[in-house]
Design an enzyme around this catalytic site. Sequence first.
Site, PDB file in Angstrom:
ATOM      1  CE  LYS A   1      -3.426   2.283   2.911  1.00  0.00           C
ATOM      2  NZ  LYS A   1      -4.361   2.167   4.023  1.00  0.00           N
TER       3      LYS A   1
ATOM      4  CD  GLU B   1       9.271  -5.910   7.213  1.00  0.00           C
ATOM      5  OE1 GLU B   1       8.928  -4.840   6.643  1.00  0.00           O
ATOM      6  OE2 GLU B   1       9.173  -6.082   8.438  1.00  0.00           O
TER       7      GLU B   1
ATOM      8  N   GLY C   1      -4.824  -1.960   5.113  1.00  0.00           N
ATOM      9  CA  GLY C   1      -4.074  -3.105   4.589  1.00  0.00           C
ATOM     10  C   GLY C   1      -4.762  -4.432   4.876  1.00  0.00           C
ATOM     11  NE  ARG C   2      -6.464  -3.810  10.989  1.00  0.00           N
ATOM     12  CZ  ARG C   2      -5.803  -2.656  11.104  1.00  0.00           C
ATOM     13  NH1 ARG C   2      -4.670  -2.481  10.468  1.00  0.00           N
ATOM     14  NH2 ARG C   2      -6.287  -1.678  11.857  1.00  0.00           N
TER      15      ARG C   2
ATOM     16  CD  GLU D   1      -1.832  -4.440  11.443  1.00  0.00           C
ATOM     17  OE1 GLU D   1      -0.640  -4.774  11.557  1.00  0.00           O
ATOM     18  OE2 GLU D   1      -2.368  -4.257  10.332  1.00  0.00           O
TER      19      GLU D   1
ATOM     20  CG  HIS E   1      -4.725 -36.025  16.547  1.00  0.00           C
ATOM     21  ND1 HIS E   1      -4.833 -37.251  17.158  1.00  0.00           N
ATOM     22  CD2 HIS E   1      -5.765 -35.940  15.686  1.00  0.00           C
ATOM     23  CE1 HIS E   1      -5.869 -37.901  16.652  1.00  0.00           C
ATOM     24  NE2 HIS E   1      -6.461 -37.125  15.754  1.00  0.00           N
TER      25      HIS E   1
ATOM     26  CE  LYS F   1       5.748  -0.986  10.003  1.00  0.00           C
ATOM     27  NZ  LYS F   1       4.802  -0.232   9.177  1.00  0.00           N
TER      28      LYS F   1
HETATM   29  O1  F6P Z   1       1.061  -2.735   2.257  1.00  0.00           O
HETATM   30  P1  F6P Z   1       2.170  -2.124   3.045  1.00  0.00           P
HETATM   31  O2  F6P Z   1       2.127  -0.627   3.035  1.00  0.00           O
HETATM   32  O3  F6P Z   1       3.510  -2.642   2.577  1.00  0.00           O
HETATM   33  O4  F6P Z   1       1.982  -2.548   4.555  1.00  0.00           O
HETATM   34  C1  F6P Z   1       2.025  -3.882   4.961  1.00  0.00           C
HETATM   35  C2  F6P Z   1       1.492  -4.065   6.332  1.00  0.00           C
HETATM   36  O5  F6P Z   1       2.221  -3.288   7.263  1.00  0.00           O
HETATM   37  C3  F6P Z   1       1.341  -2.748   8.244  1.00  0.00           C
HETATM   38  O6  F6P Z   1       1.196  -1.396   7.991  1.00  0.00           O
HETATM   39  C4  F6P Z   1       1.890  -2.878   9.620  1.00  0.00           C
HETATM   40  O7  F6P Z   1       2.380  -4.133   9.889  1.00  0.00           O
HETATM   41  C5  F6P Z   1       0.026  -3.494   8.016  1.00  0.00           C
HETATM   42  O8  F6P Z   1      -1.052  -2.811   8.499  1.00  0.00           O
HETATM   43  C6  F6P Z   1       0.047  -3.645   6.543  1.00  0.00           C
HETATM   44  O9  F6P Z   1      -0.885  -4.585   6.121  1.00  0.00           O
END
Ligand code: F6P
Length: 550
Positions: free
Chosen positions: A211, A217, A273-274, A359, A390, A514
């Site tokens: 987003k 990452e 995002g979620r 979240e 199990h 972060k």
């Molecule tokens: O889509 P982006 O901006 O890379 O964010 C990834 C994820 O990081 C967060 O902002 C925080 O972990 C989530 O809410 C989001 O889904």
Amino acid sequence: MNADSRTRLNQKPEWTALAKHREELGEVRLRELFAADPGRGAGYTLQVGDLHVDYSKHLVTDETLRLLRELAAAADVFELRDAMFRGEKINTTEDRAVLHTALRASRDAVIEVDGENVVPGVHAVLDKMAGFADRVRSGEWTGHTGKRIRTVVNIGIGGSDLGPAMAYEALRAFTDRELTVRFVSNVDGADLHEAVRDLDPAETLFIIASKTFTTIETITNATSARNWLLTELKADQDAVAKHFVALSTNSEKVSDFGIDTANMFEFWDWVGGRYSYDSAIGLSLMIAIGPDRFREMLDGFRLVDEHFRTAPAESNVPLLLGLLGIWYGNFHDAQSHAVLPYSHYLSKFTAYLQQLDMESNGKSVGRDGEPVQWQTGPVVWGTPGTNGQHAYYQLIHQGTKLIPADFIGFAEPVADLLPGLVGQHDLLMANFFAQTQALAFGKTPDEVRAEGAAEELVPHKTFQGNHPTTTILARELTPSVLGQLIALYEHKVFVQGAVWNIDSFDQWGVELGKVLAKRVEPALTEGAEVPGLDESTKALVAKYRELRGR
Ligand SMILES: O=P(O)(O)OC[C@H]1O[C@](O)(CO)[C@@H](O)[C@@H]1O
């Protein structure tokens, strides 16, 4: 709406009435509730779309449910719901509208944010995604060397990974078997390595899903993927356009990365995002199942949206599920909630819900900035049955903790599975029904004795029962049913956040880690002095450097 009055939720008469009711009910037994009302099994059920929802095995009476609904009314849940659907900026800490429901609105709907109807934009992106998905699926879209795409690798994390990864698994039976999708999220290079090591780069398409397009990452993995592709193809930067597309709200950063913005699929800051896998973030899924099935999934979402928006409180399923969670979390001290799908295809469902729920509702400050004085979101956990049986069901049956659970199952197996399967679906579902029965009604000492158990083993073989469960049963796990299930949980989470008076749509709690990671990294690589690093972490960093021979 009066934010102050919601803040003092636990001083409201509706809250006090529930606390008193809880005391009066005491250790109410499910055996007694069923004995007193033989129609309970059939009566305590609701239907939404294809989902049959049985809540008879809950520690509630009609009075409990009435009082819970009154609490919801006192907390203005439906007012907040209407404000959300209208596009008001109910995510107050980020000053944003919350409009994932617009992602599945019909073409002729009108939903305005800052005076602009957002629905045409939603459908323009869906149409662009469909055109692209069709080109990839048909082989018309080729890579740099002219070969058709055989593998799509989605690089994203959190909401830009969990949703499409979950849905791809869930709908595998509907996917094009000639084309596979892999998901890379972890900044641990092993994730990308394992995802691409056996791939032909000429046949690989990377979807960079972020987003913000700033998530470390994702950008790191995307950069490594680009290096891998260009090295393996012995190609220059031009090859990127044929092998990389982006899903983002940030065209500037996408372009900086070298992706042609013509191959960027947009979404908007009013999609959390979620809550985003039914937006452009679902492109990998759309490529896998095709645009028509993706639209069927959106129809499923919309069906439950409409139900949540219009059904009266008594038959409103997301409201009911949200309130049951409040009953256990706030009036029985339950700390966690298990989600136990009896479908192998839902193997990532609970992991997805963890982000959606935790979240969203893992907050301890109200929307007015005051600390809340009541429990908020539960720990959500679980894996598909019967594997869990199990592993950890022992604790649910005979441990000391109250763990309300959702059981999700299907009457039909999804696909034409292997011809040699020996009635496995009925066996799976026999376990599904047996577990909720055992959890609810247990086994009394007398029943254990009647089976001839040695007296000293009677306490060990006794099951207290009274473990509450919701059963969600549908005929088959189709794209529409998946959409219905996800919307159901989205709105359940909404209800709970509204009652608790928290902002379910921000996520400030992920920020500190972060920022600190960025600060610590030079200490690992260069041994740099990090101002403000505590003694424990300093010693650990020194140990790490020693182990790495630095
Ligand atoms: O889509 P982006 O901006 O890379 O964010 C990834 C994820 O990081 C967060 O902002 C925080 O972990 C989530 O809410 C989001 O889904």
